[in-house]
Each structure stands twice: as structure tokens, then as C-alpha cells.
Write an enzyme that holds these catalytic residues in place. Sequence first.
Site, PDB file in Angstrom:
ATOM      1  N   SER A 145       0.988  -1.292   0.157  1.00  0.00           N
ATOM      2  CA  SER A 145       0.004  -0.106   0.004  1.00  0.00           C
ATOM      3  C   SER A 145       1.052   1.265  -0.054  1.00  0.00           C
ATOM      4  O   SER A 145       1.637   1.534  -1.124  1.00  0.00           O
ATOM      5  CB  SER A 145      -1.053   0.026   1.269  1.00  0.00           C
ATOM      6  OG  SER A 145      -2.056   0.903   0.950  1.00  0.00           O
ATOM      7  N   ASP A 221     -10.198  -5.390  -3.375  1.00  0.00           N
ATOM      8  CA  ASP A 221      -9.430  -4.541  -2.330  1.00  0.00           C
ATOM      9  C   ASP A 221     -10.560  -3.266  -2.145  1.00  0.00           C
ATOM     10  O   ASP A 221     -10.987  -2.786  -2.906  1.00  0.00           O
ATOM     11  CB  ASP A 221      -7.974  -4.054  -2.831  1.00  0.00           C
ATOM     12  CG  ASP A 221      -7.554  -3.195  -1.875  1.00  0.00           C
ATOM     13  OD1 ASP A 221      -7.964  -2.417  -1.266  1.00  0.00           O
ATOM     14  OD2 ASP A 221      -6.146  -3.540  -1.857  1.00  0.00           O
ATOM     15  N   HIS A 253      -7.504  -5.791   1.043  1.00  0.00           N
ATOM     16  CA  HIS A 253      -6.221  -4.989   1.193  1.00  0.00           C
ATOM     17  C   HIS A 253      -5.711  -5.413   2.564  1.00  0.00           C
ATOM     18  O   HIS A 253      -4.574  -5.032   2.798  1.00  0.00           O
ATOM     19  CB  HIS A 253      -6.437  -3.434   1.458  1.00  0.00           C
ATOM     20  CG  HIS A 253      -5.626  -2.632   1.307  1.00  0.00           C
ATOM     21  ND1 HIS A 253      -4.744  -2.520   0.044  1.00  0.00           N
ATOM     22  CD2 HIS A 253      -4.766  -1.741   2.160  1.00  0.00           C
ATOM     23  CE1 HIS A 253      -3.973  -1.616   0.020  1.00  0.00           C
ATOM     24  NE2 HIS A 253      -3.775  -0.812   1.457  1.00  0.00           N
TER      25      HIS A 253
HETATM   26  N1  LIG Z   1      -7.410   2.889   9.081  1.00  0.00           N
HETATM   27  C1  LIG Z   1      -7.890   3.044   8.036  1.00  0.00           C
HETATM   28  C2  LIG Z   1      -6.908   2.044   6.812  1.00  0.00           C
HETATM   29  C3  LIG Z   1      -5.774   1.593   7.647  1.00  0.00           C
HETATM   30  C4  LIG Z   1      -5.222   0.472   6.927  1.00  0.00           C
HETATM   31  O1  LIG Z   1      -5.966  -0.448   6.346  1.00  0.00           O
HETATM   32  N2  LIG Z   1      -3.889   0.310   6.869  1.00  0.00           N
HETATM   33  C5  LIG Z   1      -3.232  -0.694   6.205  1.00  0.00           C
HETATM   34  C6  LIG Z   1      -2.325  -0.096   5.011  1.00  0.00           C
HETATM   35  S1  LIG Z   1      -3.376   0.991   4.001  1.00  0.00           S
HETATM   36  C7  LIG Z   1      -2.283   1.824   3.075  1.00  0.00           C
HETATM   37  O2  LIG Z   1      -1.179   2.298   3.288  1.00  0.00           O
HETATM   38  C8  LIG Z   1      -2.351  -1.480   7.004  1.00  0.00           C
HETATM   39  O3  LIG Z   1      -1.223  -2.098   6.661  1.00  0.00           O
HETATM   40  N3  LIG Z   1      -2.965  -1.660   8.261  1.00  0.00           N
HETATM   41  C9  LIG Z   1      -2.088  -2.762   9.343  1.00  0.00           C
HETATM   42  C10 LIG Z   1      -2.577  -3.808   9.570  1.00  0.00           C
HETATM   43  O4  LIG Z   1      -1.909  -4.313  10.380  1.00  0.00           O
HETATM   44  O5  LIG Z   1      -3.526  -4.079   8.984  1.00  0.00           O
HETATM   45  C11 LIG Z   1      -9.140   2.346   7.755  1.00  0.00           C
HETATM   46  O6  LIG Z   1      -9.491   1.635   8.609  1.00  0.00           O
HETATM   47  O7  LIG Z   1      -9.774   2.732   6.956  1.00  0.00           O
END
Ligand SMILES: N[C@@H](CCC(=O)N[C@@H](CSC=O)C(=O)NCC(=O)O)C(=O)O
Length: 276
Positions: A145, A221, A253
Site C-alpha cells: 500500500s 480491495d 487489502h
Molecule cells: N485506518 C484506515 C486504513 C488503515 C489500513 O488499512 N492500513 C493498512 C495499510 S493501508 C495503506 O497504506 C495496514 O497495513 N494496516 C495495518 C494492519 O496491520 O492491517 C481504515 O481503517 O480505513
Amino acid sequence: MELVSQNRCFGGTQSVYRHRSEICDGEMTLGLFLPPQAANGPVPLLWYLSGLTCTHENAMIKAGLQRHAAEHGLAVVFPDTSPRGEGVADDQAYDLGQGAGFYVNATQRPWARHFRMYDYIVTELPTLLMEEQPLNGQHGITGHSMGGHGALTIAFRNPELFRSVSAFAPIVNPTRSDWGRKQFSAYLGDDEAHWVDYDACLLLAERGWAGDILIDQGATDQFLDLLRPEAMANLMAERRQAGVMRMQAGYDHSYYFVASFGEDHVRWHAERLKAA
Ligand SMILES: N[C@@H](CCC(=O)N[C@@H](CSC=O)C(=O)NCC(=O)O)C(=O)O
């Protein structure tokens, strides 16, 4: 680097280190996996850049890359996604400030003092790791991402350092996405001429990439409109860029998606770094 923790993992070691960063003007934390092969001599290093809201820890504990890295003899580094701490600028939104460094060198207040993640990944951390760890100087880079955006842009700008590149659900065209425009405006200012160096599609169109590229993207996604995979797919076809871009049916995602294709990415890098 100061050792924070160390655990045996797939015959190697999963460590967490803390160190003072001159570039980010503060303390940074990172994870480093060394495969069993590192006990016998220096090994190649795969960089894994994480996404929004992540620390060094998310991919380290969720992506499952260590098993594959141990099999192929690759070290893996998991840097943090931004500088952190009480004296470091932040924002209430999850996608700006701490946890959302976007792998740029900020030029605008209040970010410019600490938010220099591009230089941290390209110059300071490689030097530090090469000095202190059993690494052979062959580097590959991947990420998820926002971290996929970091991996692609950093590789395209530094082909002499990073010999192989891949990404999971990367933000490929941030200058045309709300995951990019908001942050670049804050970190780099409103003159979009300064954004070009941090957009994977614009960089690939201008510079190309001599190797091949692996990108996996979940077809369901929830952030597809922000990631804009079609911009990269069209560009790769137009430029006849070598590579593989896979739309993976049914995947979202999350780290379940990253973990599902991690083995392919580690093998991709191992094959290219060993051949280098
Ligand atoms: N807080 C937001 C989105 C947060 C999210 O999905 N973060 C992803 C990366 S998104 C792009 O860089 C992530 O890797 N989160 C950490 C995990 O451990 O999953 C929302 O909830 O919409």
C-alpha cells in the site's frame, strides 16, 4: 543499533533494534530477520516497507515472510513508517503524520524537521545495516500500500542500490489519488512539480526500470479507487515494461492478502538477488 528483542525464528533470528537517526532527528525502531544462512556468511537483504498506520511490527508479525526468507537465505528489514515521539509533528488523521510518512523528504513546516523517510531508507539505514549486520550488499525492495508506493518509487530512483522490486497493493499514482495529494501538499507544498519524484507511474514513464516488476493486487480491495492499479497496468503495457501484475480474485487489502502471496515475492527477490 541497540537490541530491543531477539527471538529464534525458522532457524534464524527475528530482532528488533532501536537507533538514533541523524536524518530523522530522533529515535527509530526497526525489525530485522536474519536467516540461518547468515551464520555462515553475508546474505542479500529484502526491504519491506509498510503501509498507513503501521509500525515496524505489523508485517513482522502478520506477513509470514520469515519462513520463506529462511528457505531462500534472505534477510528482511521492517523499518517504521515515520519518525515518532512527543516532539514529532503529528495529525489526528490516520493518513498524515506519524505512521504515514509516505517515504518522502518533507520540505514544509511542521514536517520538514523529522519527516525525511526517503533519505532514511535510501542512505542512512542501508549504511547502518551494512556496517553492523552480515549482509552482502545485494538489496531488493517490496512493500504494501503506502509501502508499495515507497518500494516502487525508491527502486525506480535508485536502480544501482535496489536490484529487484515488487509490491503488494501499492498506491501507484499518488499525484492523482486522495492517498497522495493530501499528503504531498502537506509534506512537499502545493507546487506539484515537487511531487513528480514520488509518483511511481510518473517515474516509470520518465525513467523506466531495466529489470522486471512483480505487483499483486486484490481484485476486491476496498481501496482500489485510491490505489489506481489500472494506471500502472496501462503504463506497463504502453512502455512494454517487463513484469507481472496480477489481479487476485477475492482478495482485499489486509495482511491476509499479503501473507497469501508473500512466498512468491520472496522467491522473486531471491532469484534476482542471487543472480546479481
Ligand atoms: N485506518 C484506515 C486504513 C488503515 C489500513 O488499512 N492500513 C493498512 C495499510 S493501508 C495503506 O497504506 C495496514 O497495513 N494496516 C495495518 C494492519 O496491520 O492491517 C481504515 O481503517 O480505513
